[in-house]
Write an enzyme that holds these catalytic residues in place. Structure first.
Site, mmCIF file in Angstrom:
data_model
loop_
_atom_site.group_PDB
_atom_site.id
_atom_site.type_symbol
_atom_site.label_atom_id
_atom_site.label_comp_id
_atom_site.label_asym_id
_atom_site.label_seq_id
_atom_site.Cartn_x
_atom_site.Cartn_y
_atom_site.Cartn_z
ATOM 1 N N GLU A 69 -5.405 -0.044 4.928
ATOM 2 C CA GLU A 69 -5.776 0.847 3.830
ATOM 3 C C GLU A 69 -7.168 0.468 3.314
ATOM 4 O O GLU A 69 -7.456 -0.716 3.091
ATOM 5 C CB GLU A 69 -4.749 0.744 2.705
ATOM 6 C CG GLU A 69 -4.946 1.802 1.631
ATOM 7 C CD GLU A 69 -3.852 1.776 0.564
ATOM 8 O OE1 GLU A 69 -3.369 0.688 0.208
ATOM 9 O OE2 GLU A 69 -3.483 2.869 0.072
ATOM 10 N N GLU B 87 6.963 2.569 -3.997
ATOM 11 C CA GLU B 87 5.983 3.597 -3.581
ATOM 12 C C GLU B 87 4.728 2.833 -3.205
ATOM 13 O O GLU B 87 4.054 2.283 -4.090
ATOM 14 C CB GLU B 87 5.690 4.565 -4.734
ATOM 15 C CG GLU B 87 6.820 5.506 -5.067
ATOM 16 C CD GLU B 87 6.972 6.647 -4.069
ATOM 17 O OE1 GLU B 87 6.200 6.708 -3.082
ATOM 18 O OE2 GLU B 87 7.866 7.478 -4.282
ATOM 19 N N LEU B 88 4.406 2.781 -1.910
ATOM 20 C CA LEU B 88 3.373 1.853 -1.449
ATOM 21 C C LEU B 88 2.135 2.581 -0.928
ATOM 22 O O LEU B 88 1.967 3.771 -1.140
ATOM 23 C CB LEU B 88 3.989 0.929 -0.399
ATOM 24 C CG LEU B 88 5.280 0.227 -0.872
ATOM 25 C CD1 LEU B 88 5.877 -0.622 0.227
ATOM 26 C CD2 LEU B 88 5.026 -0.608 -2.123
ATOM 27 N N CYS C 121 -3.528 7.010 -3.376
ATOM 28 C CA CYS C 121 -2.622 6.603 -2.288
ATOM 29 C C CYS C 121 -2.616 7.635 -1.169
ATOM 30 O O CYS C 121 -2.415 7.275 -0.011
ATOM 31 C CB CYS C 121 -1.218 6.371 -2.827
ATOM 32 S SG CYS C 121 -0.587 7.752 -3.771
ATOM 33 N N LYS D 30 5.355 -3.416 -16.620
ATOM 34 C CA LYS D 30 4.264 -4.378 -16.372
ATOM 35 C C LYS D 30 3.162 -3.567 -15.695
ATOM 36 O O LYS D 30 3.180 -3.351 -14.487
ATOM 37 C CB LYS D 30 4.754 -5.498 -15.451
ATOM 38 C CG LYS D 30 4.097 -6.855 -15.667
ATOM 39 C CD LYS D 30 2.590 -6.867 -15.517
ATOM 40 C CE LYS D 30 2.146 -6.837 -14.083
ATOM 41 N NZ LYS D 30 0.686 -6.532 -13.938
ATOM 42 N N PRO D 31 2.200 -3.080 -16.496
ATOM 43 C CA PRO D 31 1.148 -2.250 -15.910
ATOM 44 C C PRO D 31 0.111 -3.119 -15.205
ATOM 45 O O PRO D 31 0.086 -4.344 -15.366
ATOM 46 C CB PRO D 31 0.530 -1.575 -17.130
ATOM 47 C CG PRO D 31 0.700 -2.586 -18.226
ATOM 48 C CD PRO D 31 2.009 -3.295 -17.932
ATOM 49 N N GLY E 288 2.498 0.446 -5.853
ATOM 50 C CA GLY E 288 1.362 -0.434 -5.620
ATOM 51 C C GLY E 288 1.184 -0.672 -4.133
ATOM 52 O O GLY E 288 1.611 0.143 -3.307
ATOM 53 N N SER E 289 0.582 -1.803 -3.797
ATOM 54 C CA SER E 289 0.212 -2.033 -2.404
ATOM 55 C C SER E 289 1.419 -2.471 -1.563
ATOM 56 O O SER E 289 2.410 -3.000 -2.079
ATOM 57 C CB SER E 289 -0.873 -3.108 -2.343
ATOM 58 O OG SER E 289 -0.359 -4.318 -2.840
HETATM 59 P P1 NAD Z 1 -1.117 -4.020 -6.484
HETATM 60 O O1 NAD Z 1 0.000 -4.097 -5.513
HETATM 61 O O2 NAD Z 1 -2.204 -5.012 -6.382
HETATM 62 O O3 NAD Z 1 -0.569 -4.136 -7.993
HETATM 63 C C1 NAD Z 1 0.421 -3.277 -8.500
HETATM 64 C C2 NAD Z 1 1.161 -3.989 -9.621
HETATM 65 O O4 NAD Z 1 1.898 -5.103 -9.110
HETATM 66 C C3 NAD Z 1 0.253 -4.551 -10.698
HETATM 67 O O5 NAD Z 1 0.859 -4.331 -11.953
HETATM 68 C C4 NAD Z 1 0.189 -6.038 -10.349
HETATM 69 O O6 NAD Z 1 -0.113 -6.867 -11.448
HETATM 70 C C5 NAD Z 1 1.596 -6.284 -9.858
HETATM 71 N N1 NAD Z 1 1.751 -7.444 -8.955
HETATM 72 C C6 NAD Z 1 0.841 -8.001 -8.132
HETATM 73 N N2 NAD Z 1 1.396 -8.999 -7.412
HETATM 74 C C7 NAD Z 1 2.701 -9.081 -7.792
HETATM 75 C C8 NAD Z 1 3.809 -9.883 -7.408
HETATM 76 N N3 NAD Z 1 3.698 -10.829 -6.480
HETATM 77 N N4 NAD Z 1 5.003 -9.649 -7.992
HETATM 78 C C9 NAD Z 1 5.154 -8.678 -8.904
HETATM 79 N N5 NAD Z 1 4.135 -7.881 -9.328
HETATM 80 C C10 NAD Z 1 2.930 -8.073 -8.770
HETATM 81 O O7 NAD Z 1 -1.693 -2.531 -6.378
HETATM 82 P P2 NAD Z 1 -3.031 -1.921 -7.052
HETATM 83 O O8 NAD Z 1 -4.223 -2.511 -6.400
HETATM 84 O O9 NAD Z 1 -2.920 -1.931 -8.529
HETATM 85 O O10 NAD Z 1 -2.867 -0.373 -6.599
HETATM 86 C C11 NAD Z 1 -3.329 0.126 -5.403
HETATM 87 C C12 NAD Z 1 -2.193 0.295 -4.403
HETATM 88 O O11 NAD Z 1 -1.178 1.137 -4.924
HETATM 89 C C13 NAD Z 1 -2.655 0.986 -3.131
HETATM 90 O O12 NAD Z 1 -2.088 0.345 -2.021
HETATM 91 C C14 NAD Z 1 -2.123 2.399 -3.289
HETATM 92 O O13 NAD Z 1 -1.964 3.101 -2.074
HETATM 93 C C15 NAD Z 1 -0.830 2.145 -3.983
HETATM 94 N N6 NAD Z 1 -0.322 3.357 -4.656
HETATM 95 C C16 NAD Z 1 0.752 4.038 -4.098
HETATM 96 C C17 NAD Z 1 1.209 5.203 -4.688
HETATM 97 C C18 NAD Z 1 2.358 5.998 -4.096
HETATM 98 O O14 NAD Z 1 2.808 6.944 -4.726
HETATM 99 N N7 NAD Z 1 2.874 5.652 -2.923
HETATM 100 C C19 NAD Z 1 0.592 5.680 -5.849
HETATM 101 C C20 NAD Z 1 -0.481 4.965 -6.390
HETATM 102 C C21 NAD Z 1 -0.933 3.804 -5.783
#
Ligand code: NAD
Length: 452
Positions: free
Chosen positions: A354, A225-226, A259, A153-154, A203-204
């Site tokens: 962040e 990985e947050l 990140c 799920k991208p 993600g976040s």
């Molecule tokens: P996000 O958390 O908003 O979304 C990531 C993914 O999760 C998306 O595919 C989104 O549709 C999905 N999603 C959102 N809410 C959800 C839920 N309740 N249940 C399941 N899936 C859900 O993150 P973003 O804005 O796309 O990316 C930025 C974040 O990612 C930043 O916090 C960044 O630091 C982090 N990040 C971390 C790393 C690492 O290696 N630690 C690498 C890249 C990005």
């Protein structure tokens, strides 16, 4: 229903994909489950042989796919093409994964044990927008090599490059080994609560928390990985030009949407003035614009919500006493002008939460102890960087910073074979390297008597 992919620099529609209805996600997972035993039966080498065939396709199509990636994510074309090329270099990764997933034989006088790393079943992979091709590879490749089938799920911001990624692999993989569902949080929630055995998420921190809760009832395996709030410590014996050059590159690359961006800078007073001047000069030299602008270094924020978040943090910091040393004005559309703030402190959101935007925040400190204390004053612990000419002293500081990855006079990320690790609230589990690959598997111990 269709999901539109929007060029964040212009607001133009780059393309569309069909949204997956949440009620259809279970059927995608069921097909992935049905495909898993045959995929597992191929063994690590058999799986690698198939996956490897996709590598040359990414390299051949890097120009077109890189342009697609840059159009929908906003990063400079050179970086979009580079990212696609990086996912095409599969050989080294696959060899390391074969090593991770082939059984290890342990033996003592009485017992022979097969220490196995077997598949879990179906792995859900949820990925962010900022490195929309490589983040998929980081999750999907080890999951597949472990013998799981994967449902991806991208990010809803970058569906086109994700679809292209899956399409390239599906030219060489059996059906339903790697599938994709499109949509936003609703589809993400449907996927993590479906019949999956593992959830691999990048993600976040906020979404990570939701995922951990959603995984709890079924005790599903989770790898998170947050986000980060990475500090850079500049010691008083640092090469100021090198430290400032790094600070500029690592604060503004990908418009700060990395990140491991430098989000907080602690510089010792003796070199602070020279360092700040060099960062300001470096910041002012950056060209900002859309992905295809000649010489562009800094693109837009991914969307208006992210732009508003960054601008709010800047405004609040300035209202609380921070000074704008560069930028701070001239924001237009989704573009936040590269900005340097001095005189910030930890009462400000920009030093605690962040940012994920093109802002360098500089704090002057008198001692290295103060730098370490402030660097550790964060719930995040992804990366950290220390600059100092006396490498032993810098290494001593590095050891005291509670982050998963620390760079000394360079960025984070280790020699090949090192995992990618977040400490504290920046991660749960980790990936990369043999130990990281194995987190996508079920460890099993199968023992028999040793022959006399
Ligand atoms: P996000 O958390 O908003 O979304 C990531 C993914 O999760 C998306 O595919 C989104 O549709 C999905 N999603 C959102 N809410 C959800 C839920 N309740 N249940 C399941 N899936 C859900 O993150 P973003 O804005 O796309 O990316 C930025 C974040 O990612 C930043 O916090 C960044 O630091 C982090 N990040 C971390 C790393 C690492 O290696 N630690 C690498 C890249 C990005």
């Amino acid at each position: 229903m269709q999901l539109e992919s929007i060029n964040p620099a212009t607001g133009d529609v780059v393309g569309v994909v069909p949204v997956t209805a949440p009620q259809d996600v279970a059927a995608v997972v069921a097909r992935a489950r049905a495909a898993q035993p045959a995929w597992e039966a191929l063994g690590p080498r058999g799986r690698a042989d198939l996956l490897r065939r996709a590598g040359p396709t990414f390299l051949e199509r890097a120009a077109a796919l890189g342009e697609l990636l840059s159009r929908e994510m906003g990063k400079p074309l050179r970086e979009g093409v580079g990212e696609v090329r990086s996912v095409g270099h599969l050989d080294g990764e696959l060899e390391e994964m074969i090593q991770a997933f082939e059984p290890v034989i342990l033996q003592d006088g009485r017992t022979v044990t097969e220490y196995r790393h077997d598949p879990l079943g179906v792995c859900a992979a949820l990925t962010p927008f900022n490195f929309p091709a490589s983040m998929i590879s980081w999750m999907a490749l080890p999951a597949l090599m472990a013998g799981n089938t994967v449902v991806l799920k991208p990010s809803e911001e970058t569906p086109l490059i994700a679809q292209a990624y899956v399409d390239v692999f599906n030219e060489v993989l059996p059906p339903d080994v790697l599938s994709i569902v499109h949509g936003g949080a609703e589809q993400g929630r449907a996927l993590v609560s479906a019949d999956v055995d593992m959830i691999a998420f990048t993600g976040s921190r906020e979404t990570g928390r939701h995922i951990l809760c959603a995984a709890a009832p079924g005790l599903k395996r989770v790898m998170l990985e947050l986000g980060g709030k990475d500090p850079l410590v500049v010691l008083d014996d640092a090469d100021v030009a090198q430290a400032a050059d790094f600070a500029v590159r690592n604060s503004f690359r990908n418009a700060g949407q990395v990140c491991v961006s430098t989000e907080r800078i602690y510089v010792q007073e003796a070199v602070a003035e020279a360092f700040e001047a060099a960062v300001v000069a470096g910041c002012q030299a950056l060209v900002q614009g859309p992905w295809d602008l000649e010489g562009v270094a800094v693109g837009p924020m991914i969307h208006a919500r992210q732009r508003d978040h960054v601008l709010r943090q800047i405004d609040e910091a300035v209202a609380a006493g921070a000074t704008v040393a560069a930028g701070g004005v001239g924001h237009r559309g989704n573009f936040v002008a590269p900005t340097v703030l001095c005189g910030v402190d930890h009462s400000m959101s920009i030093m605690r939460d962040e940012t994920f935007g093109p802002v360098a925040c500089i704090v002057r400190v008198s001692t290295e102890e103060e730098a370490v204390t402030l660097a550790n004053d964060s719930p995040y612990g992804l990366g950290a960087v220390v600059f100092g000419s006396d490498e032993e002293r810098a290494a001593g500081v590095a050891r005291r910073i509670r982050a998963g990855m620390v760079g000394i006079n360079r960025g984070v990320g280790g020699a090949s074979g090192s995992p990618w690790v977040g400490a504290k609230e920046s991660g749960l589990g980790f990936h990369g390297g043999v130990d990281g690959h194995r987190q996508f598997s079920q460890a099993r111990i199968v023992s028999r008597r040793a022959s006399p």
